[in-house]
Design a protein around this motif. Structure first.
Motif, PDB file in Angstrom:
ATOM      1  N   ASN A 440      12.657 130.307 -40.752  1.00  0.00           N
ATOM      2  CA  ASN A 440      13.939 131.013 -40.819  1.00  0.00           C
ATOM      3  C   ASN A 440      14.229 131.884 -39.593  1.00  0.00           C
ATOM      4  OD1 ASN A 440      14.659 129.990 -43.418  1.00  0.00           O
ATOM      5  ND2 ASN A 440      13.232 131.459 -44.337  1.00  0.00           N
ATOM      6  N   LYS A 441      13.877 131.357 -38.423  1.00  0.00           N
ATOM      7  CA  LYS A 441      14.227 132.071 -37.198  1.00  0.00           C
ATOM      8  C   LYS A 441      15.746 132.054 -37.025  1.00  0.00           C
ATOM      9  CE  LYS A 441      10.016 132.977 -35.930  1.00  0.00           C
ATOM     10  NZ  LYS A 441       9.524 134.368 -35.963  1.00  0.00           N
ATOM     11  N   PRO A 442      16.313 133.071 -36.442  1.00  0.00           N
ATOM     12  CA  PRO A 442      17.768 133.092 -36.236  1.00  0.00           C
ATOM     13  C   PRO A 442      18.241 131.872 -35.453  1.00  0.00           C
ATOM     14  CG  PRO A 442      16.815 135.239 -35.759  1.00  0.00           C
ATOM     15  CD  PRO A 442      15.663 134.301 -35.953  1.00  0.00           C
ATOM     16  N   TYR A 443      19.398 131.365 -35.823  1.00  0.00           N
ATOM     17  CA  TYR A 443      19.929 130.186 -35.142  1.00  0.00           C
ATOM     18  C   TYR A 443      20.130 130.436 -33.654  1.00  0.00           C
ATOM     19  CZ  TYR A 443      20.846 127.974 -39.681  1.00  0.00           C
ATOM     20  OH  TYR A 443      20.720 127.406 -40.912  1.00  0.00           O
ATOM     21  N   MET A 444      20.524 131.631 -33.285  1.00  0.00           N
ATOM     22  CA  MET A 444      20.713 131.931 -31.867  1.00  0.00           C
ATOM     23  C   MET A 444      19.390 131.892 -31.113  1.00  0.00           C
ATOM     24  SD  MET A 444      22.806 132.399 -29.440  1.00  0.00           S
ATOM     25  CE  MET A 444      24.414 132.894 -30.092  1.00  0.00           C
ATOM     26  N   THR A 445      18.310 132.303 -31.762  1.00  0.00           N
ATOM     27  CA  THR A 445      16.984 132.209 -31.141  1.00  0.00           C
ATOM     28  C   THR A 445      16.610 130.751 -30.914  1.00  0.00           C
ATOM     29  OG1 THR A 445      16.277 134.259 -32.213  1.00  0.00           O
ATOM     30  CG2 THR A 445      14.544 132.800 -31.409  1.00  0.00           C
ATOM     31  N   MET A 446      16.871 129.898 -31.913  1.00  0.00           N
ATOM     32  CA  MET A 446      16.597 128.465 -31.773  1.00  0.00           C
ATOM     33  C   MET A 446      17.418 127.881 -30.625  1.00  0.00           C
ATOM     34  SD  MET A 446      16.531 127.559 -35.857  1.00  0.00           S
ATOM     35  CE  MET A 446      16.332 125.796 -35.665  1.00  0.00           C
ATOM     36  N   PHE A 447      18.694 128.253 -30.566  1.00  0.00           N
ATOM     37  CA  PHE A 447      19.561 127.754 -29.495  1.00  0.00           C
ATOM     38  C   PHE A 447      19.047 128.176 -28.123  1.00  0.00           C
ATOM     39  CE2 PHE A 447      22.816 128.794 -26.411  1.00  0.00           C
ATOM     40  CZ  PHE A 447      23.465 127.585 -26.261  1.00  0.00           C
ATOM     41  N   ALA A 448      18.726 129.464 -27.989  1.00  0.00           N
ATOM     42  CA  ALA A 448      18.283 129.985 -26.690  1.00  0.00           C
ATOM     43  C   ALA A 448      17.009 129.298 -26.219  1.00  0.00           C
ATOM     44  CB  ALA A 448      18.066 131.496 -26.794  1.00  0.00           C
ATOM     45  N   SER A 449      16.102 128.990 -27.146  1.00  0.00           N
ATOM     46  CA  SER A 449      14.866 128.310 -26.760  1.00  0.00           C
ATOM     47  C   SER A 449      15.163 126.915 -26.217  1.00  0.00           C
ATOM     48  CB  SER A 449      13.912 128.227 -27.954  1.00  0.00           C
ATOM     49  OG  SER A 449      14.393 127.340 -28.952  1.00  0.00           O
ATOM     50  N   CYS A 450      16.167 126.248 -26.788  1.00  0.00           N
ATOM     51  CA  CYS A 450      16.547 124.909 -26.321  1.00  0.00           C
ATOM     52  C   CYS A 450      17.095 124.969 -24.892  1.00  0.00           C
ATOM     53  CB  CYS A 450      17.601 124.294 -27.238  1.00  0.00           C
ATOM     54  SG  CYS A 450      17.067 123.947 -28.922  1.00  0.00           S
ATOM     55  N   TRP A 451      18.098 125.790 -24.704  1.00  0.00           N
ATOM     56  CA  TRP A 451      18.768 125.860 -23.406  1.00  0.00           C
ATOM     57  C   TRP A 451      17.812 126.338 -22.309  1.00  0.00           C
ATOM     58  CZ3 TRP A 451      23.763 129.234 -22.274  1.00  0.00           C
ATOM     59  CH2 TRP A 451      24.354 128.773 -21.086  1.00  0.00           C
ATOM     60  N   GLY A 452      17.022 127.362 -22.610  1.00  0.00           N
ATOM     61  CA  GLY A 452      16.100 127.893 -21.620  1.00  0.00           C
ATOM     62  C   GLY A 452      15.034 126.880 -21.225  1.00  0.00           C
ATOM     63  N   LEU A 453      14.481 126.163 -22.218  1.00  0.00           N
ATOM     64  CA  LEU A 453      13.422 125.195 -21.926  1.00  0.00           C
ATOM     65  C   LEU A 453      13.951 124.021 -21.111  1.00  0.00           C
ATOM     66  CD1 LEU A 453      10.504 124.282 -22.281  1.00  0.00           C
ATOM     67  CD2 LEU A 453      11.138 123.314 -24.499  1.00  0.00           C
ATOM     68  N   ILE A 454      15.127 123.523 -21.461  1.00  0.00           N
ATOM     69  CA  ILE A 454      15.699 122.386 -20.726  1.00  0.00           C
ATOM     70  C   ILE A 454      15.957 122.759 -19.274  1.00  0.00           C
ATOM     71  CG2 ILE A 454      17.728 120.904 -20.509  1.00  0.00           C
ATOM     72  CD1 ILE A 454      17.971 121.076 -23.594  1.00  0.00           C
ATOM     73  N   GLY A 455      16.593 123.922 -19.051  1.00  0.00           N
ATOM     74  CA  GLY A 455      16.873 124.345 -17.684  1.00  0.00           C
ATOM     75  C   GLY A 455      15.615 124.535 -16.861  1.00  0.00           C
ATOM     76  N   ALA A 456      14.604 125.167 -17.448  1.00  0.00           N
ATOM     77  CA  ALA A 456      13.347 125.389 -16.728  1.00  0.00           C
ATOM     78  C   ALA A 456      12.642 124.066 -16.428  1.00  0.00           C
ATOM     79  CB  ALA A 456      12.439 126.298 -17.553  1.00  0.00           C
ATOM     80  N   SER A 457      12.708 123.118 -17.360  1.00  0.00           N
ATOM     81  CA  SER A 457      12.016 121.843 -17.169  1.00  0.00           C
ATOM     82  C   SER A 457      12.594 121.059 -15.997  1.00  0.00           C
ATOM     83  CB  SER A 457      12.089 121.004 -18.444  1.00  0.00           C
ATOM     84  OG  SER A 457      13.392 120.480 -18.668  1.00  0.00           O
ATOM     85  N   LEU A 458      13.908 121.141 -15.806  1.00  0.00           N
ATOM     86  CA  LEU A 458      14.526 120.456 -14.670  1.00  0.00           C
ATOM     87  C   LEU A 458      14.059 121.058 -13.346  1.00  0.00           C
ATOM     88  CD1 LEU A 458      18.166 120.027 -16.045  1.00  0.00           C
ATOM     89  CD2 LEU A 458      16.581 118.184 -15.458  1.00  0.00           C
ATOM     90  N   LEU A 459      13.872 122.356 -13.315  1.00  0.00           N
ATOM     91  CA  LEU A 459      13.394 123.011 -12.098  1.00  0.00           C
ATOM     92  C   LEU A 459      11.940 122.641 -11.805  1.00  0.00           C
ATOM     93  CD1 LEU A 459      14.981 126.562 -12.565  1.00  0.00           C
ATOM     94  CD2 LEU A 459      15.834 124.664 -11.166  1.00  0.00           C
ATOM     95  N   PHE A 460      11.104 122.572 -12.851  1.00  0.00           N
ATOM     96  CA  PHE A 460       9.706 122.197 -12.657  1.00  0.00           C
ATOM     97  C   PHE A 460       9.581 120.772 -12.126  1.00  0.00           C
ATOM     98  CE2 PHE A 460       8.426 125.798 -15.374  1.00  0.00           C
ATOM     99  CZ  PHE A 460       7.262 126.192 -14.724  1.00  0.00           C
TER     100      PHE A 460
END
Length: 508
Positions: A440-460
């Protein structure tokens, strides 16, 4: 020693050990072309239509695509309903966590298993897990047996790890270098057609339903289709029999053993250490599924609208795969230039699609969401398009990841290990997101983890994409960790069956 049905290409070498060439081809019918027409199309001025021979990369890709259409494609249609079409999303999230946790462990080693037991057995056994999982959902409809549901989810993880590794090996190692984007695109379109057609089943059966879960007939229909899928997998031809249009073969191991394949896994990590730079992309590639399916579709919409959204989501995956398939095989750009181009396009899409998703996510929370937005209500169109763009983005991201890996090698053994790494790490990401949901993590927390991980992965991944991908992969590099020779891969001839064309080592 080859059996009596196999043709063995003679060797001209005087070396006693080299005089027995282990290069074999299958039965003659595997290389016969089927011509349809010309009588069928005479009135339309369309000439004869010649199908690829059965042991060609094209036909094998289509077969694998339809296995995935019937098994994981239908599974995606169920998952796309949000919570597997159930009212209690918590138990389904636990089952999905079990699926992806098992998948993560098995997937990492699945390349070694596929290389040892063969792609046919790997693919067929992999398909069975999808059938059992939907059977557990049918059981859950009646007895709420969460234990069986979670067990089926864990077994599905084992089976899926095998199926997707076999699929990845076929898709990345069978085509010539200049066709890899097309092959990936064809697979993704056919596979996601399963999600589209599969989505029509719950939509039709729940069109007038106001219940919060799908009915038994929906699950039974999916189970019948999945049975057909894992039976169809038995038609896959062993990699050693595959012959490309230009006469070249897939690079494999002639005599794989468990020891050689486990050593091959280690050798792949040692020689191709740069693949580690792609691990964040692997992790991100399915991280967002739990957010898409439960936090948006399952949480925000009514059951019949969830079914419609699922169809649109997978339909946009087909559009995304088609568009990126064209870009990945552009003829007027060399391969390094295409790699850079698609990276920039992906980065721009990431900012655009997920930026729009942020605006949408601000409109509700886990506590305030009503879970009854229907297509008949006002304000549905905006969220519908947002969900469609998420589907487009998923196909774009995964199509490019497969293509990047395929650019690094043409060795079927190595690419099976790459596919295993990809699916294993990808599944670890999925498990993390499903765990966030049932906690039951907040939906905004779930969203932020998605966007942040995708952006960082492209840079790596950018340094490898920009500097490691070359115009061609040298054949000698691909043969370093194989017991095959250049003649094995480029010297095979199937007399009177394949057209005589100049062979190119770079297309091996």
């Amino acid at each position: 020693m080859a059996d009596q049905n196999e043709k063995v290409a003679p060797s001209s070498s005087t070396d006693p050990e080299a005089s027995q060439d282990n290069t074999v081809v299958g039965k003659p019918w595997m290389y016969k072309r089927l011509t349809i027409g010309p009588w069928t199309y005479k009135r339309l001025n369309i000439g004869p239509w010649t199908l690829p021979y059965f042991a060609s990369p094209q036909m094998q890709l289509i077969l694998v695509s339809f296995v995935c259409f019937l098994c994981p494609g239908m599974y995606n249609a169920v998952s796309g309903l949000g919570g597997g079409g159930q009212l209690n999303l918590s138990d389904v999230s636990k089952s999905n966590t079990a699926t992806y946790s098992t998948f993560a462990v098995v997937g990492f080693f699945a390349g070694s298993v596929a290389n040892r037991i063969g792609l046919q057995l790997t693919l067929s056994f992999g398909g069975f897990g999808y059938f059992l999982y939907v059977a557990s959902l049918l059981s859950y409809n009646h007895n709420q047996n969460s234990g069986f549901l979670i067990f089926a989810g864990a077994l599905l993880g084992l089976c899926a790890g095998l199926l997707w590794t076999a699929q990845g090996a076929v898709m990345m190692s069978y085509p010539n270098e200049h066709e890899k984007g097309k092959f990936i695109s064809i697979f993704w379109v056919i596979f996601n057609l399963g999600g589209v057609i599969g989505g029509l089943i719950p939509l039709g059966q729940n069109m007038h339903s106001d219940a919060g879960q799908v009915n038994d007939g929906t699950y039974i229909a999916f189970m019948v289709l999945m049975v057909a899928g894992f039976i169809l997998a038995w038609g896959l031809v062993d990699s050693k029999y595959i012959v490309r249009q230009n006469g070249t073969r897939v690079i494999t191991m002639k005599n794989p053993t468990w020891k050689s394949e486990l050593m091959g896994l280690y050798e792949t990590l040692l020689s191709d250490w740069y693949i580690i730079a792609f691990f964040p992309m692997f992790l991100a590639s399915n991280w967002f599924y739990g957010y898409h399916f439960n936090a948006i579709n399952g949480a925000y919409f009514s059951i019949r609208t969830r079914a419609l959204n699922s169809i649109l989501y997978w339909l946009m995956q087909m559009v995304g795969a088609f568009c990126f398939g064209l870009i990945l095989d552009l003829k007027y750009l060399n391969r390094p230039a295409r790699a850079k181009l698609v990276w920039f396009i992906l980065f721009a899409l990431t900012m655009g699609v997920w930026g729009g998703g942020y605006v949408f996510q601000k409109t509700y929370t886990r506590e305030t969401v009503a879970r009854n937005k229907d297509w008949a209500n006002s304000g549905y169109v905006g969220p519908m398009f947002m969900y469609m763009f998420y589907g487009f983005y998923d196909a774009a991201f995964q199509t490019c990841v497969y293509w990047f890996m395929g650019c690094l090698s043409n060795n079927g053994r190595k690419l099976a290990n790459f596919a295993g790494f990809y699916k294993g790490i990808q599944s670890a990401g999925s498990a993390g997101m499903w765990a966030m949901d049932f906690n039951n993590k907040p939906y905004m927390t779930m969203f932020a983890s998605c966007w942040g991980l995708i952006g960082a992965s492209l840079l790596f991944a950018a340094p490898i994409i920009f500097f490691k991908i070359k115009e061609h992969t040298e054949l000698e590099d691909d043969l370093k960790f194989s017991d095959e020779t250049t003649q094995d891969v480029t010297g095979i001839v199937v007399a009177d069956q394949l057209p005589s064309e100049k062979r190119s080592p770079s297309d091996a």
